[in-house]
Design an enzyme around this catalytic site. Structure first.
Site, PDB file in Angstrom:
ATOM      1  N   TYR A   2      18.787  -7.720 -15.316  1.00 33.21           N
ATOM      2  CA  TYR A   2      19.574  -6.609 -16.301  1.00 33.21           C
ATOM      3  C   TYR A   2      18.664  -5.509 -16.782  1.00 33.21           C
ATOM      4  CZ  TYR A   2      23.581  -9.506 -17.294  1.00 33.21           C
ATOM      5  OH  TYR A   2      24.789 -10.067 -17.306  1.00 33.21           O
ATOM      6  N   LYS A  27      16.106 -21.419 -11.119  1.00 36.76           N
ATOM      7  CA  LYS A  27      16.314 -21.476  -9.623  1.00 36.76           C
ATOM      8  C   LYS A  27      14.722 -21.628  -9.010  1.00 36.76           C
ATOM      9  CE  LYS A  27      18.790 -21.782  -5.921  1.00 36.76           C
ATOM     10  NZ  LYS A  27      19.588 -22.858  -5.499  1.00 36.76           N
ATOM     11  N   ASP A  35      22.383 -23.915  -9.884  1.00 39.12           N
ATOM     12  CA  ASP A  35      23.605 -24.573  -9.098  1.00 39.12           C
ATOM     13  C   ASP A  35      24.169 -25.930  -9.425  1.00 39.12           C
ATOM     14  OD1 ASP A  35      21.210 -25.445  -8.042  1.00 39.12           O
ATOM     15  OD2 ASP A  35      21.857 -25.063  -5.805  1.00 39.12           O
ATOM     16  N   ASP A  72      24.650 -15.428 -18.746  1.00 39.88           N
ATOM     17  CA  ASP A  72      25.897 -14.712 -18.608  1.00 39.88           C
ATOM     18  C   ASP A  72      26.900 -15.584 -18.056  1.00 39.88           C
ATOM     19  OD1 ASP A  72      27.716 -12.576 -18.933  1.00 39.88           O
ATOM     20  OD2 ASP A  72      27.172 -12.026 -16.721  1.00 39.88           O
ATOM     21  N   ASP A 126      30.166 -18.019 -19.650  1.00 47.61           N
ATOM     22  CA  ASP A 126      31.613 -17.832 -19.494  1.00 47.61           C
ATOM     23  C   ASP A 126      32.181 -19.311 -18.923  1.00 47.61           C
ATOM     24  OD1 ASP A 126      31.520 -15.197 -19.828  1.00 47.61           O
ATOM     25  OD2 ASP A 126      32.922 -14.925 -18.164  1.00 47.61           O
TER      26      ASP A 126
HETATM   27  C1  IPM Z   1      28.305 -10.552 -21.947  1.00 45.75           C
HETATM   28  C2  IPM Z   1      28.991  -9.372 -21.152  1.00 45.75           C
HETATM   29  C3  IPM Z   1      27.993  -8.393 -20.854  1.00 45.75           C
HETATM   30  C4  IPM Z   1      26.829  -9.011 -20.141  1.00 45.75           C
HETATM   31  C5  IPM Z   1      28.417  -7.312 -20.081  1.00 45.75           C
HETATM   32  C6  IPM Z   1      29.686  -6.639 -20.561  1.00 45.75           C
HETATM   33  C7  IPM Z   1      27.447  -6.194 -19.988  1.00 45.75           C
HETATM   34  O1  IPM Z   1      29.358  -9.943 -19.808  1.00 45.75           O
HETATM   35  O2  IPM Z   1      27.980 -10.360 -23.124  1.00 45.75           O
HETATM   36  O3  IPM Z   1      28.149 -11.859 -21.447  1.00 45.75           O
HETATM   37  O4  IPM Z   1      26.659  -9.052 -18.991  1.00 45.75           O
HETATM   38  O5  IPM Z   1      25.784  -9.684 -20.963  1.00 45.75           O
HETATM   39 MG    MG Z   2      29.310 -12.301 -20.031  1.00 48.51          MG
END
Ligand code: IPM
Ligand code: MG
Length: 366
Positions: free
Chosen positions: A141, A191, A223, A247, A251
């Protein structure tokens, strides 16, 4: 206590969900006798539209001058073709940096009422309680160099994954400290079979782990960790990982517990904590009044806990959320076929009501 906050509603569903979160915060402040001082500022696409800067200087100043920051979401397809520094996301990455928020805590907890909302079978997902500790200021990032160069047709893009020992060490400590207050397990995800960054990561995490002999430390390739997360989510306690893996896996953890809309986060480690739901701006449903505000509401609970050490107040919000879910309150992301869906505002109203009910009973106990 004076709670001096900056609110950054941002883009998409950000304003809708932060509005509900602030209402819940107001109920807590009233119930427990705290004073709220709020200022709203621009970030992301909203700031680009207003002043062509995804993070205006006065937003940074306001955040640095407050005790904590609540953020909705950033991101809008309107800016998809802008150069990197003029994208909404640049504002988010920069505020994380400005606030020194290197430790991103993302709890993924299965609420008992949502056992049948998870795409996983109830007996697999029951009892899931994971704390993802995502490193937030390093890795791809922020690594330099980064570029797209060359002529169309033969361009080359470069990103750099970079970690220093001190960056790894400080986030590892956060994970071990949290594990000491939980089930004393850290799974470090990397990894290391491919990446130098991960080899250094594993070495440093192992070294830090020696200071926490009571904590059981494991290592897993990313993975394989992704697979285990859906196969045996209850095996996880604290999951420690670098920025991009965190990240992605957060999710996935949102999906496991029923909806990404439920996930809250705290970004801490610097002078001012930043609290935001994990879900993002969801432009497809923005403005429709159907977004799930619980991620934002639970982020307020994390704020009370981590920035103000107001554990009772934090627990009060979490109990209120659990109660309304038990009573069957569901926004469309949670409703499925078995429940009627309610709006963002109605979900907020019910949590406020449940919060009021439990502040009355907890002040009676105090
Ligand atoms: C998160 C989001 C952000 C990230 C994006 C919007 C830059 O996906 O907070 O998980 O990747 O950190
Ligand atoms: Mg995210």
């Amino acid at each position: 206590m004076l709670l001096k906050l900056t609110i950054l509603p941002g883009d998409g569903i950000g304003p809708e969900v932060t509005e509900q979160a602030v209402l819940v915060l107001q109920a807590i402040a009233n119930g427990f006798g705290h004073q709220l001082q709020l200022q709203h500022k621009l970030i992301g696409g909203a700031a680009l539209t207003a002043v062509n800067d995804p993070l205006p200087a006065d937003t940074i100043q306001a955040c640095l001058g407050s005790s904590a920051v609540l953020l909705g979401a950033v991101g809008s397809p309107a800016f998809d073709h802008n150069p990197g520094h003029l994208r909404p996301e640049a504002g988010l990455l920069r505020i994380r940096r400005e606030l020194g928020a290197y430790a991103n805590l993302r709890p993924a907890v299965l609420f008992p009422a949502l056992e049948d909302t998870s795409p996983l079978r109830a007996e697999i997902v029951r009892g899931t309680d994971i704390m993802i500790v995502r490193e937030l200021l390093g890795g791809t990032y922020f690594g330099q160099p980064r570029s797209i160069e060359g002529n169309p047709g033969s361009r080359v893009a470069v990103n750099t994954m970079r970690y220093s020992e001190s960056e790894i060490e400080r986030i590892a400590r956060v994970a071990f400290e949290l594990a000491m207050k939980r089930r004393r397990k850290v799974l470090s995800v990397d990894k290391a079979n491919v990446l130098e960054c991960s080899r250094l990561w594993r070495e440093v995490v192992t070294r830090v782990g020696k200071d926490y002999p009571e904590v059981k430390l494991g290592h897993q390739y990313v993975d394989s960790a992704a697979m285990l997360l859906v196969q045996r989510p209850t095996d996880f306690d604290v999951l420690l990982t670098e920025n991009m893996f965190g990240d992605i896996l957060s999710d996935q953890a949102g999906g496991v517990v029923g909806s990404l809309g439920l996930l809250a986060s705290a970004s801490i480690g610097g002078p001012v904590g930043l609290y935001e739901p994990v879900h993002g701006s969801a432009p497809d449903i923005a403005g429709k009044g159907i977004a799930n505000p619980l991620g934002a509401i639970l982020s307020v609970a994390m704020m009370l806990r981590h920035s103000f050490q107001l554990e009772r107040e934090a627990a009060c919000i979490e109990n209120a959320v659990s109660a309304v879910l038990s009573q069957g309150a569901r926004t469309p992301d949670l409703a499925g076929k078995s429940h009627a869906a309610i709006s963002t505002a109605e979900m907020g109203r019910r949590v406020v009501e449940a919060t009021r009910a439990s502040t009355v009973s907890s002040s009676a106990q105090a």
